[in-house]
Motif scaffolding. Structure first.
Motif, PDB file in Angstrom:
ATOM      1  N   VAL A  66      11.964  10.052   1.044  1.00  0.00           N
ATOM      2  CA  VAL A  66      11.127  10.877   2.358  1.00  0.00           C
ATOM      3  C   VAL A  66       9.863   9.950   2.570  1.00  0.00           C
ATOM      4  O   VAL A  66       9.347   9.239   1.521  1.00  0.00           O
ATOM      5  N   ALA A  67       9.237  10.068   3.789  1.00  0.00           N
ATOM      6  CA  ALA A  67       8.024   9.718   4.032  1.00  0.00           C
ATOM      7  C   ALA A  67       6.726  10.304   3.334  1.00  0.00           C
ATOM      8  O   ALA A  67       6.813  11.805   3.440  1.00  0.00           O
ATOM      9  N   PRO A  68       5.937   9.802   2.358  1.00  0.00           N
ATOM     10  CA  PRO A  68       4.997  10.474   1.670  1.00  0.00           C
ATOM     11  C   PRO A  68       3.851  10.984   2.336  1.00  0.00           C
ATOM     12  O   PRO A  68       3.357  10.236   3.168  1.00  0.00           O
ATOM     13  N   VAL A  69       3.453  12.132   1.998  1.00  0.00           N
ATOM     14  CA  VAL A  69       2.312  12.725   2.543  1.00  0.00           C
ATOM     15  C   VAL A  69       1.173  12.502   1.172  1.00  0.00           C
ATOM     16  O   VAL A  69       1.321  13.069   0.188  1.00  0.00           O
ATOM     17  N   THR A  70       0.475  11.597   1.213  1.00  0.00           N
ATOM     18  CA  THR A  70      -0.181  11.143   0.047  1.00  0.00           C
ATOM     19  C   THR A  70      -1.875  11.086   0.332  1.00  0.00           C
ATOM     20  O   THR A  70      -2.280  10.784   1.656  1.00  0.00           O
ATOM     21  N   LEU A  71      -2.707  11.275  -0.523  1.00  0.00           N
ATOM     22  CA  LEU A  71      -4.065  11.250  -0.579  1.00  0.00           C
ATOM     23  C   LEU A  71      -4.394  10.238  -1.804  1.00  0.00           C
ATOM     24  O   LEU A  71      -5.534  10.151  -2.060  1.00  0.00           O
ATOM     25  N   GLY A  72      -3.673   9.505  -2.328  1.00  0.00           N
ATOM     26  CA  GLY A  72      -3.872   8.524  -3.464  1.00  0.00           C
ATOM     27  C   GLY A  72      -3.681   9.185  -4.811  1.00  0.00           C
ATOM     28  O   GLY A  72      -4.232   8.669  -5.590  1.00  0.00           O
ATOM     29  N   GLU A  73      -2.959  10.241  -4.886  1.00  0.00           N
ATOM     30  CA  GLU A  73      -2.879  10.809  -6.301  1.00  0.00           C
ATOM     31  C   GLU A  73      -2.001  10.018  -7.211  1.00  0.00           C
ATOM     32  O   GLU A  73      -1.119   9.314  -6.715  1.00  0.00           O
ATOM     33  N   GLY A  74      -2.425  10.201  -8.662  1.00  0.00           N
ATOM     34  CA  GLY A  74      -1.399   9.575  -9.479  1.00  0.00           C
ATOM     35  C   GLY A  74      -2.218   8.228  -9.794  1.00  0.00           C
ATOM     36  O   GLY A  74      -3.150   7.719  -9.355  1.00  0.00           O
ATOM     37  N   TRP A  75      -1.447   7.659 -10.743  1.00  0.00           N
ATOM     38  CA  TRP A  75      -1.897   6.271 -11.542  1.00  0.00           C
ATOM     39  C   TRP A  75      -3.340   6.360 -12.104  1.00  0.00           C
ATOM     40  O   TRP A  75      -4.377   5.617 -11.772  1.00  0.00           O
ATOM     41  N   PRO A 131       0.737  -1.175   0.095  1.00  0.00           N
ATOM     42  CA  PRO A 131       0.037  -0.145   0.187  1.00  0.00           C
ATOM     43  C   PRO A 131       0.888   1.352  -0.026  1.00  0.00           C
ATOM     44  O   PRO A 131       0.319   2.372  -0.298  1.00  0.00           O
ATOM     45  N   ALA A 132       1.936   1.073   0.283  1.00  0.00           N
ATOM     46  CA  ALA A 132       3.055   2.360   0.309  1.00  0.00           C
ATOM     47  C   ALA A 132       3.388   2.736  -0.942  1.00  0.00           C
ATOM     48  O   ALA A 132       3.840   3.892  -1.184  1.00  0.00           O
ATOM     49  N   SER A 133       2.947   1.898  -1.985  1.00  0.00           N
ATOM     50  CA  SER A 133       3.085   2.279  -3.590  1.00  0.00           C
ATOM     51  C   SER A 133       1.923   2.727  -3.996  1.00  0.00           C
ATOM     52  O   SER A 133       1.647   2.721  -5.265  1.00  0.00           O
ATOM     53  N   LEU A 134       1.198   3.430  -3.307  1.00  0.00           N
ATOM     54  CA  LEU A 134      -0.186   4.005  -3.749  1.00  0.00           C
ATOM     55  C   LEU A 134       0.141   4.948  -4.817  1.00  0.00           C
ATOM     56  O   LEU A 134       0.961   5.670  -4.633  1.00  0.00           O
ATOM     57  N   GLY A 135      -0.765   5.039  -6.067  1.00  0.00           N
ATOM     58  CA  GLY A 135      -0.683   6.017  -7.082  1.00  0.00           C
ATOM     59  C   GLY A 135       0.722   6.195  -7.337  1.00  0.00           C
ATOM     60  O   GLY A 135       1.581   5.539  -7.968  1.00  0.00           O
ATOM     61  N   MET A 136       0.839   7.620  -7.428  1.00  0.00           N
ATOM     62  CA  MET A 136       2.256   8.041  -8.021  1.00  0.00           C
ATOM     63  C   MET A 136       3.633   7.463  -7.392  1.00  0.00           C
ATOM     64  O   MET A 136       4.694   7.457  -7.617  1.00  0.00           O
ATOM     65  N   TRP A 137       3.205   7.073  -6.304  1.00  0.00           N
ATOM     66  CA  TRP A 137       4.162   6.405  -5.187  1.00  0.00           C
ATOM     67  C   TRP A 137       4.753   5.182  -5.698  1.00  0.00           C
ATOM     68  O   TRP A 137       5.742   4.835  -5.196  1.00  0.00           O
ATOM     69  N   GLU A 182       4.111   7.546 -16.044  1.00  0.00           N
ATOM     70  CA  GLU A 182       2.848   6.828 -16.131  1.00  0.00           C
ATOM     71  C   GLU A 182       2.526   6.568 -17.616  1.00  0.00           C
ATOM     72  O   GLU A 182       2.058   5.516 -17.763  1.00  0.00           O
ATOM     73  N   LEU A 183       2.653   7.661 -18.219  1.00  0.00           N
ATOM     74  CA  LEU A 183       2.036   7.437 -19.652  1.00  0.00           C
ATOM     75  C   LEU A 183       3.033   6.450 -20.391  1.00  0.00           C
ATOM     76  O   LEU A 183       2.444   5.432 -21.256  1.00  0.00           O
ATOM     77  N   VAL A 184       4.379   6.342 -20.333  1.00  0.00           N
ATOM     78  CA  VAL A 184       5.270   5.505 -20.999  1.00  0.00           C
ATOM     79  C   VAL A 184       4.827   3.987 -20.273  1.00  0.00           C
ATOM     80  O   VAL A 184       4.625   3.167 -21.074  1.00  0.00           O
TER      81      VAL A 184
END
Ligand SMILES: Cc1ncc(COP(=O)(O)O)c(C=O)c1O
Ligand SMILES: [Zn+2]
Length: 418
Positions: free
Chosen positions: A73-82, A58-64, A226-228
């Protein structure tokens, strides 16, 4: 996750340490890029590991999922990306990168997600941003998630959603009688005054403006990765990008450079198209005049609010990328942008942002002129959800609300004045 080796000036290649927060190149005020030890990365990071790791953690969520090429660094994430890569129903070569699926409904989540992550890492307490609207909303959300104060300055006529989200997320919101350029001036003056008054560093605002710190580009570069990846680690023929400050275009180009250095992709890079609104088209004008930088665009006016950037700070980088890639800049008037919104909504089920529709309208124009074929592979960015613009779009369509809404909210049976 790699350690940042240094920050490098995009103009004079000066190297600056990433041990402390940085803004612009201290020598020439150019924008700074994040650089890693690419030899080390080449040994440790492999594209085939990305999907497997993302599925497992789950740490690889979205753009991570691209943490292998992002700061350690420790991500601040809300699920952005992908975000989804949608295949057009009508044009065999056209794909829509649906950035409206991001938290806060726009691609700004990627850049601000990473910039706030780094701000938290550095221990910054106050972030300030001049914004055309969506960057302010994204900053407000990520700052709230990080427990950092957000001070946002945006034109008073931004889409209403941008004002509401700023307030909802608890940001300090200032509406300005002017454009993003006026907001930028005010933020600059406020920070200068705080420094002159001897405010302690913990109380001084950090300016997180487009291209005036290195990490928003770093977050937006994930669109290039992502697009690649979504194309099977291959390039499309062209990328269509609605351009205001140009951060995404610059970030994607950086991603292509990195992926080539790592051996993750090869072949001809896509032609990069910068799409603007005719009511604010500094890049299109500079491109047409073969100039290396843009002039301030007077009386900027368009309902594609995110494109109301009269003088992009990174204009020299954007124009250089257009030339190197063999792409171009095009501008479309608001009437055609609105027609394209209606066309895509009715025929493909997609409610594009006016910025995204500036790109689809330009795509139509290039099909008609024969410069593009419907079979050319094109990735076109819908940078935001059309639903964030219901007020602007309805106004442009002269659409009236059939009834009226109550002016107060009912909470638990009690009418609460708002
Ligand atoms: C929906 C949308 N599209 C495009 C842009 C332009 O983005 P950039 O600064 O990366 O060119 C903005 C900027 O506010 C935006 O909100
Ligand atoms: Zn420099």
């Amino acid at each position: 996750m790699p350690k940042i080796a240094y920050l490098e000036c995009s103009r004079c290649q000066n190297q600056v340490s990433a041990d402390a927060p940085q803004t612009l190149c201290p020598r020439c005020a150019g924008s700074l890029y994040v650089r890693y030890d690419m030899d080390e990365l080449k040994r440790t990071a492999r594209p085939e590991d990305i999907a497997a790791k993302a599925a497992a953690s789950p740490a690889s969520l979205g753009m991570w999922r691209y943490s292998a090429v992002l700061p350690d660094v420790a991500p601040v994430t809300l699920g952005e990306g992908w975000t989804p890569m949608l295949h057009s129903k009508r044009y065999p070569g056209l794909y829509i990168k649906e950035e409206g699926a991001n938290p806060t409904g726009t691609f700004k989540a990627r850049g601000l997600g990473l910039a706030v992550t780094m701000a938290k890492h550095y221990g910054l307490k106050h972030l300030a941003v001049p914004s055309a609207g969506n960057a302010a909303g994204a900053l407000a959300a990520y700052a709230a998630a990080a427990g950092i104060a957000a001070h946002i300055f945006m034109p008073q006529d931004v889409p209403f959603a941008n004002y509401v989200e700023g307030v909802i997320y608890g940001a300090d919101v200032t509406l300005v009688d002017g454009l993003i350029s006026d907001c930028a001036r005010i933020v600059g003056e406020k920070i200068k005054a705080q420094k002159v008054a001897g405010a302690p560093p913990s109380e001084t605002w950090f300016d997180i403006s487009t291209l005036k710190e290195p990490y928003r580009v770093e977050g937006k570069k994930t669109m290039g990765y992502e697009l690649v990846e979504q194309f099977g680690w291959a390039y499309p023929d062209a990328v269509f990008y609605p351009t205001g400050g140009g951060v995404g275009l610059i970030g994607m180009w950086k991603a292509f450079e990195e992926m080539e250095a790592l051996g993750w992709v090869s072949g001809k890079r896509p032609k990069m198209y910068a799409l603007q609104a005719a009511g604010c088209a500094p890049i299109e004008r500079a491109y047409a005049a073969h100039k290396p930088t843009s002039d301030f665009f007077q009386n900027a006016q368009t309902f594609a609010a995110g494109l109301r950037v009269p003088k992009p700070y990174g204009d020299y980088i954007i124009l250089d990328i257009l030339e190197k890639s063999g792409g171009k800049a095009l501008a479309t008037d608001d009437e055609k942008i609105l027609s394209s919104i209606l066309d895509w909504a009715k025929n493909e089920g997609l409610f594009l942002s006016p910025e995204g529709a500036a790109a689809t309208a330009a795509y139509d124009q290039l099909l008609v002129s024969g410069e593009l074929k419907p079979t050319d592979t094109v990735v076109l960015f819908n940078t935001g959800a059309g639903l964030k613009y219901t007020d602007m779009t309805a106004e442009a369509m002269h659409l009236r609300r059939p009834g009226s809404l109550p002016t107060s909210l009912s909470v638990g049976g009690i009418i609460t004045p708002v």
